[in-house]
Design a protein around this motif. Structure first.
Motif, PDB file in Angstrom:
ATOM      1  N   HIS A  19      87.751  -5.074 -56.193  1.00  0.00           N
ATOM      2  CA  HIS A  19      86.991  -4.629 -57.364  1.00  0.00           C
ATOM      3  C   HIS A  19      87.994  -4.005 -58.323  1.00  0.00           C
ATOM      4  CE1 HIS A  19      83.305  -3.464 -59.498  1.00  0.00           C
ATOM      5  NE2 HIS A  19      84.121  -2.540 -59.990  1.00  0.00           N
ATOM      6  N   VAL A  71      80.953  -0.944 -55.021  1.00  0.00           N
ATOM      7  CA  VAL A  71      80.717  -0.588 -56.428  1.00  0.00           C
ATOM      8  C   VAL A  71      79.611  -1.477 -57.012  1.00  0.00           C
ATOM      9  CG1 VAL A  71      81.771  -0.321 -58.702  1.00  0.00           C
ATOM     10  CG2 VAL A  71      83.138   0.080 -56.659  1.00  0.00           C
ATOM     11  N   CYS A  72      79.711  -2.785 -56.776  1.00  0.00           N
ATOM     12  CA  CYS A  72      78.699  -3.716 -57.291  1.00  0.00           C
ATOM     13  C   CYS A  72      77.439  -3.696 -56.418  1.00  0.00           C
ATOM     14  CB  CYS A  72      79.240  -5.141 -57.323  1.00  0.00           C
ATOM     15  SG  CYS A  72      80.733  -5.328 -58.267  1.00  0.00           S
ATOM     16  N   CYS A  92      84.108  -7.318 -60.286  1.00  0.00           N
ATOM     17  CA  CYS A  92      84.677  -7.729 -59.023  1.00  0.00           C
ATOM     18  C   CYS A  92      85.496  -8.988 -59.259  1.00  0.00           C
ATOM     19  CB  CYS A  92      83.555  -8.055 -58.039  1.00  0.00           C
ATOM     20  SG  CYS A  92      83.604  -7.003 -56.606  1.00  0.00           S
ATOM     21  N   CYS A 109      80.832  -5.509 -51.816  1.00  0.00           N
ATOM     22  CA  CYS A 109      81.511  -4.564 -52.706  1.00  0.00           C
ATOM     23  C   CYS A 109      80.624  -3.339 -52.873  1.00  0.00           C
ATOM     24  CB  CYS A 109      81.785  -5.198 -54.063  1.00  0.00           C
ATOM     25  SG  CYS A 109      82.416  -4.007 -55.252  1.00  0.00           S
TER      26      CYS A 109
HETATM   27 ZN   LIG Z   1      82.627  -5.024 -57.147  1.00  0.00          ZN
END
Ligand SMILES: [Zn+2]
Ligand SMILES: [Zn+2]
Length: 366
Positions: free
Chosen positions: A154, A143-144, A161, A141
């Motif tokens: 996500h 974003v994470c 997530c 992911c």
């Molecule tokens: Zn994520």
């Protein structure tokens, strides 16, 4: 200067990510005030109706908050340490040019891991950023900035997530919020009609009643389509990502590669005990690192797993349990959820069976 600026930027970003959650939180608070105070307490004259509405409303409100809370605050699970490259493997990979040399190292590693999926070109799935061999259904992911087990997507509305560890909670969150909105819209409808017929006293309550109906109806429509879509995904044993791009096995992409039939697919997410299906407590089967597939026998490079046979737990212990290397770090939730083991299986064997356990449970009930 530059690193501290980027750190500040990241911190700001992290704060901004909470805005959608705050938005939902504020709407939930307002809906509580509008329904309980303005509709039930101020506007409802019939005591019986008032009590029934308040009791059911609070039940739904608690379930909604509970599943929402669990979806937001359940940490997504990352691949266990067996999937990470050892120090020597990492050095070797860095030495090798991209391509065959690297794949050689990864293929050697993958032989001891329960993975059946590949990239579209047939290579072992590898995450450069986390430096690990990706387990089946695991994705990185952005974003994470982590690899997430059985990543679904996500979700900005929960700032988390959605994956193996909280997919059940996310699904229940959709179901509970849909029920919550439908209940509000249904019980508010007659007061909403009175509003347009000028049958409500001229207080601020009438505006709350009107907006409450609009908001509940609007959310009901959008949530029902999303909920319907996820019902379909669960029945097919697909994640959102897999619905867009089918997982690739040795014989090519197969969108039904993880499907074991509707009832078993549902059990994989909700667990064996129907009592817990509607509660946001973790009951999903397996450890998130490996998943039973009906295509196992078609993969000549991997040893066959119990999922391919109608084997009992007993002969799984007699034949070589897969994977060869016990994944002790893997969190096996089945072991912790009161699953009973057949006699004669020692604790060590249970540990070794960690990965094949979900397969076993699924295979044993028909
Ligand atoms: Zn994520
Ligand atoms: Zn990664």
């Amino acid at each position: 200067m530059a690193p501290s600026r980027s750190r500040t930027l990241r911190r700001c970003q992290r704060v901004l990510y909470w805005i959608p959650v705050l938005f939902i939180g504020l709407i939930a608070c307002w809906s509580y005030y509008a329904y309980v105070i303005q509709l039930c307490v101020v506007s409802m004259k019939n005591i019986g109706e008032k009590v029934v509405c308040l009791v059911f409303y609070h039940l739904l409100f608690i379930m909604f908050l509970w599943s929402y809370w669990k979806t937001i605050f359940t940490k997504p699970m990352n691949p266990s340490k067996e999937f990470h490259l050892s120090y020597t493997d990492r050095e070797q990979i860095e030495r090798e040019d991209r391509g065959e040399g690297q794949q050689e190292v990864l293929r050697r590693m993958a032989k001891e891991l329960p993975i059946y999926t590949r990239t579209l070109s047939g290579a072992i799935r590898y995450c450069d950023r986390c430096q690990l061999v990706k387990p089946d259904r695991c994705h990185h992911c952005s974003v994470c900035d982590k690899c997430i087990l059985k990543m679904d997507h996500h979700c900005p509305w929960v700032n988390n997530c959605v994956g193996f560890s909280n997919y059940k909670f996310f699904f229940l969150f959709l179901a509970d919020s849909l029920l919550y909105c439908v209940f509000i819209a249904a019980t508010d409808l007659q007061y909403f009609i009175k509003f347009w017929m000028n049958g409500l006293p001229d207080t601020q309550a009438k505006f709350h009643i009107m907006f409450l109906f609009f908001a509940a109806a609007m959310f009901s429509i959008s949530l029902s389509s999303l909920f319907g879509y996820h019902c379909w995904l669960v029945s097919k044993n697909r994640s959102t990502l897999e619905a867009f791009r089918a997982p690739v096995f040795r014989n090519g992409p197969d969108k039904n590669g993880f499907s074991l039939g509707c009832s078993k697919n549902m059990k994989q997410v909700f667990g064996d005990e129907k009592t817990y299906w509607l509660l946001p407590v973790f009951t999903s089967l397996g450890d998130g690192c490996s998943f039973p597939t009906c295509l196992v026998n078609q993969d000549p490079e991997q040893p066959s797993t119990p999922s391919a046979h109608n084997s009992t737990a007993k002969n799984i212990t007699e034949t070589h349990p897969f994977p060869a290397k016990p994944l002790r770090e893997s969190q096996n939730h089945l072991l912790g959820s009161g699953q009973t083991w057949p006699e004669g299986v020692s604790d060590d064997e249970k540990g070794q069976l960690g990965m094949s356990n979900p397969v076993m449970v699924i295979e044993n009930e028909t």
